[in-house]
Scaffold this motif. Structure first.
Motif, PDB file in Angstrom:
ATOM      1  N   ARG A   1      -2.460  44.627  77.235  1.00 55.48           N
ATOM      2  CA  ARG A   1      -2.297  45.125  78.589  1.00 55.48           C
ATOM      3  C   ARG A   1      -1.114  46.093  78.668  1.00 55.48           C
ATOM      4  O   ARG A   1      -1.146  47.066  79.393  1.00 55.48           O
ATOM      5  CB  ARG A   1      -2.055  43.958  79.545  1.00 55.48           C
ATOM      6  N   ALA A   2      -0.052  45.813  77.880  1.00 59.65           N
ATOM      7  CA  ALA A   2       1.143  46.649  77.949  1.00 59.65           C
ATOM      8  C   ALA A   2       0.889  48.038  77.402  1.00 59.65           C
ATOM      9  O   ALA A   2       1.569  48.997  77.767  1.00 59.65           O
ATOM     10  CB  ALA A   2       2.281  45.985  77.173  1.00 59.65           C
ATOM     11  N   ILE A   3      -0.109  48.170  76.517  1.00 56.98           N
ATOM     12  CA  ILE A   3      -0.407  49.465  75.921  1.00 56.98           C
ATOM     13  C   ILE A   3      -1.081  50.383  76.932  1.00 56.98           C
ATOM     14  O   ILE A   3      -1.049  51.605  76.826  1.00 56.98           O
ATOM     15  CB  ILE A   3      -1.311  49.271  74.687  1.00 56.98           C
ATOM     16  N   LEU A   4      -1.690  49.792  77.957  1.00 52.67           N
ATOM     17  CA  LEU A   4      -2.434  50.560  78.946  1.00 52.67           C
ATOM     18  C   LEU A   4      -1.504  51.426  79.785  1.00 52.67           C
ATOM     19  O   LEU A   4      -0.476  50.972  80.256  1.00 52.67           O
ATOM     20  CB  LEU A   4      -3.167  49.578  79.853  1.00 52.67           C
ATOM     21  N   ARG A   5      -1.862  52.700  79.955  1.00 48.28           N
ATOM     22  CA  ARG A   5      -1.102  53.583  80.831  1.00 48.28           C
ATOM     23  C   ARG A   5      -1.673  53.545  82.247  1.00 48.28           C
ATOM     24  O   ARG A   5      -2.554  52.775  82.550  1.00 48.28           O
ATOM     25  CB  ARG A   5      -1.129  55.008  80.273  1.00 48.28           C
ATOM     26  N   ALA A   6      -1.156  54.418  83.087  1.00 46.07           N
ATOM     27  CA  ALA A   6      -1.581  54.424  84.490  1.00 46.07           C
ATOM     28  C   ALA A   6      -3.063  54.733  84.604  1.00 46.07           C
ATOM     29  O   ALA A   6      -3.657  55.358  83.734  1.00 46.07           O
ATOM     30  CB  ALA A   6      -0.773  55.460  85.263  1.00 46.07           C
ATOM     31  N   MET A   7      -3.679  54.296  85.694  1.00 48.48           N
ATOM     32  CA  MET A   7      -5.088  54.565  85.950  1.00 48.48           C
ATOM     33  C   MET A   7      -5.317  56.052  86.125  1.00 48.48           C
ATOM     34  O   MET A   7      -4.451  56.768  86.644  1.00 48.48           O
ATOM     35  CB  MET A   7      -5.541  53.834  87.214  1.00 48.48           C
ATOM     36  N   PRO A   8      -6.484  56.571  85.701  1.00 45.06           N
ATOM     37  CA  PRO A   8      -6.720  57.996  85.830  1.00 45.06           C
ATOM     38  C   PRO A   8      -7.020  58.398  87.268  1.00 45.06           C
ATOM     39  O   PRO A   8      -7.421  57.584  88.094  1.00 45.06           O
ATOM     40  CB  PRO A   8      -7.955  58.224  84.950  1.00 45.06           C
ATOM     41  N   ASP A   9      -6.784  59.663  87.556  1.00 48.45           N
ATOM     42  CA  ASP A   9      -7.269  60.240  88.800  1.00 48.45           C
ATOM     43  C   ASP A   9      -8.793  60.276  88.730  1.00 48.45           C
ATOM     44  O   ASP A   9      -9.383  60.038  87.665  1.00 48.45           O
ATOM     45  CB  ASP A   9      -6.712  61.659  88.971  1.00 48.45           C
ATOM     46  N   PRO A  10      -9.472  60.600  89.850  1.00 44.21           N
ATOM     47  CA  PRO A  10     -10.934  60.686  89.799  1.00 44.21           C
ATOM     48  C   PRO A  10     -11.437  61.555  88.653  1.00 44.21           C
ATOM     49  O   PRO A  10     -12.409  61.217  88.010  1.00 44.21           O
ATOM     50  CB  PRO A  10     -11.287  61.257  91.167  1.00 44.21           C
ATOM     51  N   THR A  11     -10.789  62.681  88.412  1.00 44.38           N
ATOM     52  CA  THR A  11     -11.083  63.461  87.212  1.00 44.38           C
ATOM     53  C   THR A  11      -9.766  63.960  86.631  1.00 44.38           C
ATOM     54  O   THR A  11      -8.844  64.311  87.366  1.00 44.38           O
ATOM     55  CB  THR A  11     -12.001  64.667  87.490  1.00 44.38           C
ATOM     56  N   SER A  12      -9.693  63.972  85.310  1.00 49.81           N
ATOM     57  CA  SER A  12      -8.486  64.384  84.614  1.00 49.81           C
ATOM     58  C   SER A  12      -8.868  65.186  83.384  1.00 49.81           C
ATOM     59  O   SER A  12      -9.955  65.009  82.825  1.00 49.81           O
ATOM     60  CB  SER A  12      -7.667  63.167  84.175  1.00 49.81           C
ATOM     61  N   PRO A  13      -7.967  66.048  82.896  1.00 49.35           N
ATOM     62  CA  PRO A  13      -8.196  66.680  81.599  1.00 49.35           C
ATOM     63  C   PRO A  13      -8.193  65.621  80.501  1.00 49.35           C
ATOM     64  O   PRO A  13      -7.630  64.525  80.675  1.00 49.35           O
ATOM     65  CB  PRO A  13      -6.997  67.629  81.456  1.00 49.35           C
ATOM     66  N   LEU A  14      -8.796  65.935  79.376  1.00 50.62           N
ATOM     67  CA  LEU A  14      -8.912  64.971  78.293  1.00 50.62           C
ATOM     68  C   LEU A  14      -7.555  64.408  77.886  1.00 50.62           C
ATOM     69  O   LEU A  14      -7.397  63.191  77.709  1.00 50.62           O
ATOM     70  CB  LEU A  14      -9.591  65.630  77.085  1.00 50.62           C
ATOM     71  N   GLN A  15      -6.558  65.280  77.776  1.00 49.25           N
ATOM     72  CA  GLN A  15      -5.265  64.833  77.277  1.00 49.25           C
ATOM     73  C   GLN A  15      -4.531  63.926  78.261  1.00 49.25           C
ATOM     74  O   GLN A  15      -3.553  63.264  77.891  1.00 49.25           O
ATOM     75  CB  GLN A  15      -4.368  66.027  76.925  1.00 49.25           C
ATOM     76  N   ASP A  16      -4.992  63.857  79.518  1.00 50.20           N
ATOM     77  CA  ASP A  16      -4.335  63.016  80.517  1.00 50.20           C
ATOM     78  C   ASP A  16      -5.034  61.680  80.734  1.00 50.20           C
ATOM     79  O   ASP A  16      -4.564  60.860  81.536  1.00 50.20           O
ATOM     80  CB  ASP A  16      -4.255  63.753  81.863  1.00 50.20           C
ATOM     81  N   LEU A  17      -6.138  61.426  80.046  1.00 49.57           N
ATOM     82  CA  LEU A  17      -6.835  60.164  80.222  1.00 49.57           C
ATOM     83  C   LEU A  17      -6.020  59.031  79.600  1.00 49.57           C
ATOM     84  O   LEU A  17      -5.471  59.177  78.506  1.00 49.57           O
ATOM     85  CB  LEU A  17      -8.217  60.218  79.567  1.00 49.57           C
TER      86      LEU A  17
END
Length: 508
Positions: free
Chosen positions: A5-21
């Motif tokens: 769970r700690a490895i998980l980053r913030a939830m994505p926006d409805p759509t994001s560029p690949l590098q921001d997922l």
């Protein structure tokens, strides 16, 4: 699994560029006993052949990524995704019934998993991205031919409602790859909640590394079967669910006329997904003993053997996980046997329900199974087209007399079929079936369009000649398999005579 769970980053926006997922590396956290870290091999002259916006939506990826050179570079293996942890996983398996002690991802690399705003996890995996420690002297590449077949069929199965892996995009190249002939390389970005297979557990059982089974099983349960997490009987509950999902998947394959072709245990998903599209095929003329893979000389994976092989494969998984079921070996075997025995019940319930739906029966009456089997026997005797025959059954009206035109023409033994129709109409009247409502319900489960081999082959031949328009047309067609789509009427026809015996094999 708090570390996961700690490895998980913030939830994505409805759509994001690949590098921001946001990327989840829960599988990587298991450690090096389960996988090897590998960098993808660069693919020269890479070009994006197709992008799947529906799959992109599952991970919140901006569809504008299709026009981004950085996206193409990552999908071709020419650049690594920032934050990605490229892994080839270790597994083994029974191939055509024979134990193979080490297999693994020989040409597939896991980048990581994206968790969407609904809490679903989707792993991204590049297939054809070059050699790994598990390639067994192979080149680690996939060819355009097999990549197109996998790309199309994952989406076709999804639209039919059959659990399956998906595909985000298809990348092609001019790089030559030698198989039976010289072909061109390609990479598919596959997506699934998990690519864990039965063979991931078998490898540690047969190596007597039983201490590796528990962390892997706990990862699978906590990540994908959280309803069982923490329970004292979690391994029994989890294996029971895997067994039943596999049984239901087999029922879906059978009633769709789908043949997998290579049902090795390393090609069986613990999530009950259709995994690894090699020499598959949707039947044209119905043949209960149809063998879609010409490498399967003994017919082990023939159409009518798939339910039995599903059961056998489940038994191999349960055997591999016996050390988790009880510390007493005899008790573990008793528990495992009970799990395996549940397969037949789950399959029987699902397949009967699905056959009944295909012929438009709402209620359960004695004799329904015999009614279905009589129809299948007639279809088998005349090699009637599987998809067209079931689709046309919806035209039969319960109150009519005489031959059932529109579907009768699909059956060779027409007099025997006329007798069947008489009994079928009587059965419909027994539940006061409404013709219009029944037709709509039947057309919602009996597709008009499936990915027939000759359609896939025509697409491949055009693509190899540099024309990728047919790929887009097939993706459009297969997105609505139950709709009439008059502009694609020709795609519902039986294959021409010269295309009825297209041969597919394990070569890819």
């Amino acid at each position: 699994m708090n570390g996961r769970r700690a490895i998980l980053r913030a939830m994505p926006d409805p759509t994001s560029p690949l590098q921001d997922l946001p990327l989840d590396h829960g599988y990587a956290a298991l450690g090096g006993s389960y996988h090897a870290r590998v960098s993808p091999a660069p693919l020269p002259d890479a070009r994006l052949l197709h992008f799947n916006p529906d799959a992109a939506a599952l991970i919140g990826l901006d569809p504008a990524a299709a026009d981004d050179p950085a996206f193409l570079a990552v999908m071709a293996g020419n650049a690594e995704l920032p934050g990605g942890d490229y892994l080839a996983s270790l597994y083994a398996g029974h191939q055509f019934g024979q134990w193979v002690p080490q297999l693994g991802d020989g040409r597939a690399l896991l980048i990581g998993a994206v968790r969407n705003t609904r809490g679903e996890t989707w792993e991204l995996q590049l297939k054809g991205a070059g050699p790994t420690p598990f390639s067994r002297f192979a080149d680690g590449r996939a060819v355009l031919r097999s990549s197109i077949r996998e790309y199309l069929c994952g989406e076709a199965m999804h639209r039919l409602g059959i659990p399956t892996t998906r595909a985000l995009c298809l990348v092609g190249s001019s790089e030559p790859v030698r198989r039976e002939t010289v072909e061109h390389a390609a990479v598919v970005c596959r997506m699934a909640p998990s690519f864990l297979r039965f063979g991931h557990f078998e490898v540690f059982f047969y190596r007597n590394q039983h201490e590796q089974l528990r962390p892997l099983a706990d990862y699978a349960i906590e990540s994908f079967f959280p309803q069982f997490a923490g329970r004292p009987d979690r391994y029994r509950a989890w294996l029971t669910e895997v067994c039943e999902r596999t049984a239901r998947l087999m029922a879906q394959w059978q009633t769709a006329g789908f043949c997998h072709g290579v049902m090795n245990t390393d090609n069986m998903s613990i999530l009950g997904l259709t995994l690894d599209y090699g020499p598959y095929g949707f039947m044209d003329g119905f043949d209960a003993g149809h063998i879609c893979n010409h490498s399967d000389e003994g017919g082990r994976y023939a159409y009518d053997q798939q339910p039995r092989i599903g059961h056998w494969n489940v038994s191999r998984l349960v055997q591999a996980t016996l050390p988790l079921l009880h510390e007493n070996p005899d008790t573990a075997v008793e528990i495992g046997t009970a799990i395996i025995d549940g397969y037949g019940t789950a399959y029987g319930q699902e397949v009967v329900q699905r056959w009944r739906a295909k012929i438009g029966l709402r209620e359960h009456h004695d004799g329904d199974e015999q009614l279905v089997n009589r129809l299948l026997t007639l279809m088998h005797q005349g090699r009637s087209d599987f998809t067209r025959s079931f689709r046309h059954l919806s035209r039969i009206r319960a109150g009519d007399e005489g031959p059932a035109t529109g579907v009768r023409e699909e059956i060779v033994a027409q007099e025997a079929f006329d007798a069947w129709v008489t009994d079928y109409r009587a059965r419909l009247r027994a539940e006061q079936s409404d013709d219009a409502m029944r037709a709509a319900a039947m057309n919602a489960v009996n597709p008009k369009y499936v990915l027939r081999n000759h359609l896939a082959q025509a697409c491949i031949e055009r693509a190899e000649a540099g024309d990728f328009g047919e790929l887009g047309r097939l993706m459009q067609l297969l997105a609505r398999p139950f709709d009439e789509q008059p502009e694609f009427e020709a795609y519902a026809a039986e294959p021409p005579a010269e295309a009825r015996h297209i041969s597919v094999s394990c070569s890819s």
